[in-house]
Design an enzyme around this catalytic site. Structure first.
Site, mmCIF file in Angstrom:
data_model
loop_
_atom_site.group_PDB
_atom_site.id
_atom_site.type_symbol
_atom_site.label_atom_id
_atom_site.label_comp_id
_atom_site.label_asym_id
_atom_site.label_seq_id
_atom_site.Cartn_x
_atom_site.Cartn_y
_atom_site.Cartn_z
ATOM 1 N N CYS A 272 0.808 -1.231 0.000
ATOM 2 C CA CYS A 272 0.000 0.000 0.000
ATOM 3 C C CYS A 272 0.836 1.273 0.000
ATOM 4 C CB CYS A 272 -0.917 0.007 1.218
ATOM 5 S SG CYS A 272 -2.188 -1.248 1.134
HETATM 6 N N1 LIG Z 1 -2.529 -5.977 1.612
HETATM 7 C C1 LIG Z 1 -3.031 -4.946 2.249
HETATM 8 O O1 LIG Z 1 -2.696 -4.694 3.396
HETATM 9 C C2 LIG Z 1 -4.044 -4.025 1.566
HETATM 10 C C3 LIG Z 1 -4.740 -3.108 2.370
HETATM 11 C C4 LIG Z 1 -5.689 -2.302 1.783
HETATM 12 C C5 LIG Z 1 -5.882 -2.343 0.400
HETATM 13 N N2 LIG Z 1 -5.166 -3.213 -0.365
HETATM 14 C C6 LIG Z 1 -5.434 -3.223 -1.809
HETATM 15 O O2 LIG Z 1 -6.257 -4.349 -2.108
HETATM 16 C C7 LIG Z 1 -5.911 -4.891 -3.388
HETATM 17 C C8 LIG Z 1 -5.534 -6.354 -3.252
HETATM 18 O O3 LIG Z 1 -4.367 -6.439 -2.451
HETATM 19 P P1 LIG Z 1 -3.886 -7.779 -1.764
HETATM 20 O O4 LIG Z 1 -2.834 -7.389 -0.793
HETATM 21 O O5 LIG Z 1 -5.055 -8.588 -1.287
HETATM 22 O O6 LIG Z 1 -3.226 -8.530 -3.026
HETATM 23 P P2 LIG Z 1 -2.733 -10.052 -3.074
HETATM 24 O O7 LIG Z 1 -1.661 -10.100 -4.081
HETATM 25 O O8 LIG Z 1 -2.487 -10.571 -1.696
HETATM 26 O O9 LIG Z 1 -4.017 -10.833 -3.617
HETATM 27 C C9 LIG Z 1 -4.568 -10.632 -4.854
HETATM 28 C C10 LIG Z 1 -5.100 -11.968 -5.377
HETATM 29 O O10 LIG Z 1 -5.759 -11.704 -6.617
HETATM 30 C C11 LIG Z 1 -5.486 -12.774 -7.504
HETATM 31 N N3 LIG Z 1 -5.749 -12.293 -8.862
HETATM 32 C C12 LIG Z 1 -5.008 -11.493 -9.654
HETATM 33 N N4 LIG Z 1 -5.653 -11.236 -10.807
HETATM 34 C C13 LIG Z 1 -6.836 -11.902 -10.741
HETATM 35 C C14 LIG Z 1 -7.933 -12.028 -11.621
HETATM 36 N N5 LIG Z 1 -7.971 -11.406 -12.795
HETATM 37 N N6 LIG Z 1 -8.964 -12.791 -11.238
HETATM 38 C C15 LIG Z 1 -8.937 -13.427 -10.033
HETATM 39 N N7 LIG Z 1 -7.938 -13.340 -9.163
HETATM 40 C C16 LIG Z 1 -6.896 -12.580 -9.507
HETATM 41 C C17 LIG Z 1 -4.048 -13.138 -7.201
HETATM 42 O O11 LIG Z 1 -3.750 -14.448 -7.639
HETATM 43 C C18 LIG Z 1 -3.997 -12.990 -5.675
HETATM 44 O O12 LIG Z 1 -4.314 -14.195 -5.029
HETATM 45 C C19 LIG Z 1 -4.804 -3.992 -3.926
HETATM 46 O O13 LIG Z 1 -5.377 -2.992 -4.705
HETATM 47 C C20 LIG Z 1 -4.210 -3.393 -2.670
HETATM 48 O O14 LIG Z 1 -3.595 -2.150 -2.925
HETATM 49 C C21 LIG Z 1 -4.265 -4.071 0.194
#
Ligand SMILES: NC(=O)c1ccc[n+]([C@@H]2O[C@H](COP(=O)([O-])OP(=O)(O)OC[C@H]3O[C@@H](n4cnc5c(N)ncnc54)[C@H](O)[C@@H]3O)[C@@H](O)[C@H]2O)c1
Length: 435
Positions: A272
């Protein structure tokens, strides 16, 4: 608002699809399961799908037990087959939003996910984007893409943005007691999205549009990035002034109003804070505006690993040693305390820089057994008295709570502590240098 959809949400018969089962999607899926909903979890990673369906979790905040219970109860099923979206009433998109090599937003994951949603979009469906992105994404990119189906947002289906605010490893604030910000493409969209989140979240804070909701998340993360950048610069200034930055911050924090403490460190990590502000500055560049605070904070924060290397060089020099050939043990490679996430972790940069300068580096992290960098694989070493006592320098990069700092200070010859983790240690401390 669609009465039928509202009714199905309230009586828990609404089927929920969650696209992307990572740090954001999996905890959300489990939370809704535990509230009595049935979830179809979609992920393009077949490894992840298999893992979840076998009752296991790879996310620190979600125990295997909770996943197992949800799978056994038939409340959660993971799949890579998006056809299951046909039966979903609500679809939440939680896919990654990284930066490209040139630090431009990479919204390709969102677009791919939305293309799947468009194929199976049907009347009365609620679509919510939770991935962090620049203001305008939902209205300017997603809405037109979904409307290629012939259905209209606000009348045929509902579209909203709600930023995820999860703080991995935070035991006090989770999905339920962290207020939700929601903005809809239309008033109807906003109302149904509010009703939906109210089922699992104590407080939903509505904003006037999806664009506003997208901006809220970027303000939150820019606020952190800029304040961390400021305090990192304070550390650089205190170094030149020969003042202890930690003492100054603690003293300033004794003021009961008008000051909020942030602490310096080896740099920013995670998915983030180092990334999201660039989504905002990129958008503003397209409007001929240069976001000065974001760029400056990004510049200071991203150079902290180089500063860590410089300080290590100075410290070893005082002992008539060079970085080249010195045995350096790094403690902690996760980007923050008590979690296993190494994405964007500044520790990786520090290890790379130390290795490039000829140090003999090894690392320990109780949460991260292996790291892979530039084609090479590093294994976490056991934190034995032999390893610590034989090191020319121990560098604390992540202040995991399970480390015994008292023992470490007693055993190590020289310590560079970038987190003030040794603050409460008693006894001899002259061999500890703080960032
Ligand atoms: N990790 C955090 O602390 C956090 C906090 C707030 C917001 N976010 C935001 O949330 C979003 C997701 O982050 P995250 O940390 O969960 O990511 P992550 O990488 O942990 O998980 C994302 C998942 O999406 C899957 N994926 C990718 N493309 C796909 C598709 N087309 N169809 C289905 N699945 C797909 C991946 O295989 C992965 O398992 C980002 O935009 C991030 O900035 C993250």
């Amino acid at each position: 608002m669609s009465k039928q959809l509202a009714e199905r949400i309230k009586n828990r018969s609404a089927r929920i699809g969650i696209i992307g089962l990572g740090y954001v999607g999996l905890p959300l899926a489990i939370e809704f399961c535990e509230e009595g909903f049935r979830i179809a979890g979609f992920d393009i990673s077949t490894r992840k799908v298999k893992l979840i369906n076998s009752g296991k979790s790879d996310i620190g905040d979600v125990s295997d037990e909770r996943v197992k219970t949800a799978i056994k109860a038939n409340a959660l099923r993971a799949t890579s087959d998006f056809a299951a979206l046909k039966k979903c009433d609500v679809c939440i998109i939680c896919v990654p939003t990284p930066l490209s090599k040139t630090k431009d937003p990479d919204v390709s994951y969102i677009l791919k996910a939305c293309e799947q949603v468009r194929k199976y979009l049907h009347k009365d469906m609620l679509i919510i984007l939770e991935s962090t992105t620049y203001p305008g994404t939902t209205d300017e990119l997603i809405q037109p893409l979904l409307e290629e189906s012939g259905l209209r947002a606000g009348t045929d289906f509902y579209l909203a943005f709600s930023p995820e605010r999860v703080d991995p490893g935070n035991a006090k604030f989770g999905i339920e007691n962290t207020p939700r910000v929601v903005g809809g493409s239309t008033k109807k969209c906003a109302e149904i999205a509010k009703l939906f989140y109210s089922q699992v979240v104590d407080h939903v804070h509505m904003v006037s549009s999806t664009k506003a909701a997208e901006m809220v998340k970027l303000l939150e993360n820019t606020f952190r990035s800029v304040n961390i950048g400021l305090v990192n610069e304070v550390a650089l200034m205190c170094d030149r002034l020969d003042i202890d930055a930690w003492e100054i911050i603690d003293a300033a924090a004794s003021k009961p109003f008008g000051f909020m403490p942030f602490y310096p460190g080896p740099g920013l990590g995670g998915h983030c804070i180092p990334i999201d502000p660039h989504y905002l500055s990129w958008k503003l560049k397209s409007l001929n505006y240069y976001s000065r605070f974001i760029e400056l904070a990004g510049d200071i924060n991203s150079h902290m690993p180089e500063y860590v290397l410089e300080r290590i060089g100075r410290l070893l020099n005082r002992k008539s040693k060079a970085v080249r050939g010195s045995k350096v043990v790094v403690l902690g490679v996760a980007y923050k305390r008590d979690i296993s996430d190494v994405r964007e972790s500044p520790a990786l940069d520090c290890i790379r820089l130390l290795s490039e300068h000829g140090a003999k580096v090894s690392y320990n992290d109780p949460f991260v057994p292996v790291i892979e960098m530039a084609g090479s694989r590093w294994k976490s070493q056991r934190l034995t008295p032999k390893l610590v006592a034989a090191a020319d320098l121990v560098v604390i990069l992540t202040d995991h709570t399970e480390y015994d700092y008292q023992w470490l200070v007693k055993t190590a010859n020289l310590i560079f502590d970038t987190r003030n983790a040794t603050k409460t240690v008693k006894g001899r401390k002259s061999h500890i240098e703080l960032l």
